[in-house]
Design a protein around this motif. Structure first.
Motif, PDB file in Angstrom:
ATOM      1  N   ALA A 306       0.852  -1.187   0.000  1.00  0.00           N
ATOM      2  CA  ALA A 306       0.000   0.000   0.000  1.00  0.00           C
ATOM      3  C   ALA A 306       0.889   1.238   0.000  1.00  0.00           C
ATOM      4  CB  ALA A 306      -0.911   0.014   1.222  1.00  0.00           C
ATOM      5  N   MET A 307       0.640   2.145  -0.933  1.00  0.00           N
ATOM      6  CA  MET A 307       1.344   3.429  -0.978  1.00  0.00           C
ATOM      7  C   MET A 307       0.331   4.530  -0.696  1.00  0.00           C
ATOM      8  SD  MET A 307       3.827   2.785  -4.275  1.00  0.00           S
ATOM      9  CE  MET A 307       4.950   1.370  -4.335  1.00  0.00           C
ATOM     10  N   SER A 324       2.624  -0.717  -6.783  1.00  0.00           N
ATOM     11  CA  SER A 324       1.814  -0.898  -5.584  1.00  0.00           C
ATOM     12  C   SER A 324       0.602  -1.771  -5.883  1.00  0.00           C
ATOM     13  CB  SER A 324       1.353   0.475  -5.077  1.00  0.00           C
ATOM     14  OG  SER A 324       0.565   0.349  -3.919  1.00  0.00           O
ATOM     15  N   SER A 325       0.068  -2.372  -4.825  1.00  0.00           N
ATOM     16  CA  SER A 325      -1.191  -3.107  -4.960  1.00  0.00           C
ATOM     17  C   SER A 325      -2.376  -2.157  -4.836  1.00  0.00           C
ATOM     18  CB  SER A 325      -1.292  -4.189  -3.874  1.00  0.00           C
ATOM     19  OG  SER A 325      -0.129  -4.967  -3.804  1.00  0.00           O
ATOM     20  N   VAL A 326      -2.255  -1.205  -3.901  1.00  0.00           N
ATOM     21  CA  VAL A 326      -3.329  -0.254  -3.616  1.00  0.00           C
ATOM     22  C   VAL A 326      -2.702   1.101  -3.301  1.00  0.00           C
ATOM     23  CG1 VAL A 326      -5.334   0.275  -2.160  1.00  0.00           C
ATOM     24  CG2 VAL A 326      -4.729  -2.114  -2.612  1.00  0.00           C
ATOM     25  N   ILE A 327      -3.294   2.179  -3.829  1.00  0.00           N
ATOM     26  CA  ILE A 327      -2.918   3.534  -3.442  1.00  0.00           C
ATOM     27  C   ILE A 327      -4.151   4.241  -2.888  1.00  0.00           C
ATOM     28  CG2 ILE A 327      -1.059   3.683  -5.129  1.00  0.00           C
ATOM     29  CD1 ILE A 327      -2.935   5.435  -6.867  1.00  0.00           C
ATOM     30  N   ILE A 355      -1.968   2.537 -12.990  1.00  0.00           N
ATOM     31  CA  ILE A 355      -2.748   2.897 -11.812  1.00  0.00           C
ATOM     32  C   ILE A 355      -3.307   1.626 -11.170  1.00  0.00           C
ATOM     33  CG2 ILE A 355      -4.664   4.254 -10.910  1.00  0.00           C
ATOM     34  CD1 ILE A 355      -2.363   5.879 -12.169  1.00  0.00           C
ATOM     35  N   PRO A 356      -2.970   1.371  -9.909  1.00  0.00           N
ATOM     36  CA  PRO A 356      -3.491   0.189  -9.210  1.00  0.00           C
ATOM     37  C   PRO A 356      -4.870   0.460  -8.620  1.00  0.00           C
ATOM     38  CG  PRO A 356      -1.995   1.370  -7.785  1.00  0.00           C
ATOM     39  CD  PRO A 356      -2.030   2.140  -9.085  1.00  0.00           C
ATOM     40  N   CYS A 357      -5.341  -0.402  -7.753  1.00  0.00           N
ATOM     41  CA  CYS A 357      -6.597  -0.151  -7.043  1.00  0.00           C
ATOM     42  C   CYS A 357      -6.444   1.120  -6.210  1.00  0.00           C
ATOM     43  CB  CYS A 357      -6.935  -1.321  -6.124  1.00  0.00           C
ATOM     44  SG  CYS A 357      -7.201  -2.878  -7.002  1.00  0.00           S
ATOM     45  N   VAL A 358      -7.512   1.910  -6.155  1.00  0.00           N
ATOM     46  CA  VAL A 358      -7.492   3.178  -5.417  1.00  0.00           C
ATOM     47  C   VAL A 358      -8.482   3.101  -4.268  1.00  0.00           C
ATOM     48  CG1 VAL A 358      -7.737   5.687  -5.556  1.00  0.00           C
ATOM     49  CG2 VAL A 358      -6.921   4.399  -7.554  1.00  0.00           C
ATOM     50  N   ALA A 359      -7.993   3.309  -3.052  1.00  0.00           N
ATOM     51  CA  ALA A 359      -8.846   3.268  -1.858  1.00  0.00           C
ATOM     52  C   ALA A 359      -9.179   4.680  -1.400  1.00  0.00           C
ATOM     53  CB  ALA A 359      -8.139   2.500  -0.736  1.00  0.00           C
ATOM     54  N   ALA A 360     -10.276   4.802  -0.670  1.00  0.00           N
ATOM     55  CA  ALA A 360     -10.742   6.121  -0.253  1.00  0.00           C
ATOM     56  C   ALA A 360      -9.798   6.802   0.718  1.00  0.00           C
ATOM     57  CB  ALA A 360     -12.140   5.997   0.370  1.00  0.00           C
ATOM     58  N   GLU A 364      -8.533   2.221   4.597  1.00  0.00           N
ATOM     59  CA  GLU A 364      -9.080   1.268   3.632  1.00  0.00           C
ATOM     60  C   GLU A 364      -7.997   0.712   2.707  1.00  0.00           C
ATOM     61  OE1 GLU A 364     -12.610   2.444   1.593  1.00  0.00           O
ATOM     62  OE2 GLU A 364     -13.766   2.679   3.454  1.00  0.00           O
ATOM     63  N   ALA A 365      -6.941   1.490   2.457  1.00  0.00           N
ATOM     64  CA  ALA A 365      -5.836   0.982   1.642  1.00  0.00           C
ATOM     65  C   ALA A 365      -5.147  -0.183   2.342  1.00  0.00           C
ATOM     66  CB  ALA A 365      -4.839   2.100   1.355  1.00  0.00           C
ATOM     67  N   VAL A 366      -4.914  -0.023   3.648  1.00  0.00           N
ATOM     68  CA  VAL A 366      -4.293  -1.097   4.417  1.00  0.00           C
ATOM     69  C   VAL A 366      -5.230  -2.304   4.495  1.00  0.00           C
ATOM     70  CG1 VAL A 366      -3.378  -1.756   6.671  1.00  0.00           C
ATOM     71  CG2 VAL A 366      -2.900   0.517   5.753  1.00  0.00           C
ATOM     72  N   GLN A 367      -6.516  -2.054   4.756  1.00  0.00           N
ATOM     73  CA  GLN A 367      -7.483  -3.146   4.847  1.00  0.00           C
ATOM     74  C   GLN A 367      -7.636  -3.874   3.509  1.00  0.00           C
ATOM     75  OE1 GLN A 367     -10.689  -0.620   6.400  1.00  0.00           O
ATOM     76  NE2 GLN A 367     -10.724  -1.895   8.260  1.00  0.00           N
ATOM     77  N   PHE A 368      -7.607  -3.108   2.424  1.00  0.00           N
ATOM     78  CA  PHE A 368      -7.702  -3.671   1.075  1.00  0.00           C
ATOM     79  C   PHE A 368      -6.578  -4.687   0.864  1.00  0.00           C
ATOM     80  CE2 PHE A 368      -9.665  -2.039  -3.075  1.00  0.00           C
ATOM     81  CZ  PHE A 368      -9.388  -3.196  -3.785  1.00  0.00           C
TER      82      PHE A 368
END
Length: 429
Positions: A306-307, A324-327, A355-360, A364-368
């Motif tokens: 996660a970044m 990254s997996s999620v930003i 662009i990877p998955c984008v969390a709010a 949520e990025a860590v949880q993702f």
């Protein structure tokens, strides 16, 4: 793209458990040159006859300055400028950063200014241009070019840092040869170096670098090496004739000074901030294990990354997000493709800009990342959190590591396990 809090993604992540974290100190060797001692070190090095005799009164001398976040780069550059001036010559600085800064003269000046390298500080001109001069030809017909202002000078001094590269391995990686072939080559030269793919870049750097040494007025190089704490630990003069043989030796020394994440393996890596001031790809894969090519390996073994944010020094150049997996949405909103994509077009490497998955938010990025890990104990997930890939003396580990620290003599516990604190917007405090 709309990223909203409270939707179906938030609901899927709401019950994902984030374990308690504790702080540790990583212990590395720490040879260092203090900032205040750097001018004297450079003066002593360049006062050697083999260097000083090359700088004659009235000569116009070009000095390179790159785009990486090199420790003390402004002090180092000014010390070289001052020495050249003391010999009665006329120094000027040229940005040597390939296609960085959006592949524009203005963007490259902006990057130098962000590092404190300005005409007012240096007391000499900075000549920023994307124009190049052809100085040679390779056997396959490709033209070898360097910055036009440097080519027209009476002599060129290569100032740079020697460091392991993050996308390939070779005799010459990030250092003198690459600064000449890619940095001084501007966008045109950088594209030539990368044109045959990352599998050939090491060979191209050597061929083009040696052509530049033969045909351009390279006087000498004065590279630095940094320790595990992003501090200058060595500065050495290298005569132009010595560069091909001396640089590989210095690269080995740079490898020995690289830091690492000592635990070696985790399920989730959390990087608080990425940026060009930390690495050419936002994070140094030699640390994080997130490589953009198949030609290099190393770093921590990790399943999800996660970044969370992008440094202001990057000016929107978020290269590295694709590793990254999620930003977070915060990071996503700071991306400037006009700054990012010229690097990809030049290097032919697209992975680091995807662009990877984008969390709010951060939480949520860590949880993702946790939710999508496989074959792990999700009640005892192994998380490593670092501020960035350049400063990893103090990092955080999840609670499962707590009783294992005794197995790592180079780790010291600095706090008890506590749950990570998030503000009302879901971002880490």
């Amino acid at each position: 793209m709309e990223i909203k809090k409270g939707g179906s993604v938030s609901k899927l992540l709401a019950d994902v458990y984030i374990p308690r974290m504790f702080k540790v100190k990583q212990i590395f060797p720490r040879p260092v040159i203090k900032s205040e001692d750097i001018p004297n070190v450079i003066r002593r090095e360049l006062s050697q006859k083999k260097f000083s005799r090359k700088i004659k009164p009235g000569m116009n001398i070009a000095i390179t300055a790159g785009s990486r976040g090199i420790a003390n780069v402004a002090i180092i550059t000014k010390a070289i400028v001052d020495f050249v001036s003391s010999r009665g010559a006329h120094p000027f600085v040229v940005p040597a950063m390939g296609s960085h800064g959006g592949a524009t003269a203005e963007g490259q000046l902006e990057l130098l200014e962000s590092y404190g390298i300005t005409e007012n500080f240096l007391k000499c001109p900075i000549k920023s241009s994307m124009e190049v001069s052809v100085i040679g030809t390779l056997k396959d017909g490709r033209k070898v070019v360097i910055d036009k202002n440097a080519a027209q000078s009476d002599g060129i001094i290569i100032s740079c840092r020697i460091k392991p590269h993050n996308a390939f391995r070779g005799k010459y990686e990030s250092g003198i040869m690459k600064m000449m072939a890619v940095g001084l080559g501007k966008q045109v030269g950088a594209e030539c170096v990368h044109s045959q793919g990352m599998g050939k870049i090491g060979n191209n750097i050597e061929l083009i670098g040696k052509t530049i040494l033969k045909n351009a007025p390279i006087l000498f190089a004065i590279p630095c090496i940094e320790n595990s704490f992003d501090e200058t630990c060595k500065i050495v003069g290298v005569d132009s004739s010595e560069i091909p043989d001396r640089e590989p030796e210095l690269l080995k020394e740079a490898f020995s000074n690289m830091p690492r994440i000592i635990v070696g393996k985790c399920d989730v890596l959390v990087v608080d901030e990425i940026g060009k001031n930390y690495s050419g790809t936002g994070v140094d894969p030699n640390i994080t294990g997130t490589f953009s090519t198949k030609y290099v390996s190393g770093g921590i073994e990790v399943q999800r990354t996660a970044m969370l944010d992008l440094s202001k020094e990057s000016h929107g150049n978020g290269l590295g997000v694709g590793l990254s997996s999620v930003i977070t949405k915060r990071l996503f909103d700071k991306l400037d493709v006009e700054k990012m994509y010229p690097n990809c077009i030049t290097s032919t490497v697209l992975e680091s800009a995807r662009i990877p998955c984008v969390a709010a938010d951060d939480k949520e990025a860590v949880q993702f990342c946790i939710r999508t890990c496989v074959n792990i104990d999700k009640e005892n997930v192994r998380i490593v959190r670092i501020p960035n890939s350049l400063h990893i003396e103090h990092i955080m580990l999840s609670e499962v590591y707590y009783d294992e620290i005794k197995n790592y003599p180079d780790l010291e516990i600095e706090s008890k396990p506590e749950y990570m604190k998030f503000n009302e917007y879901g971002n880490l405090i």
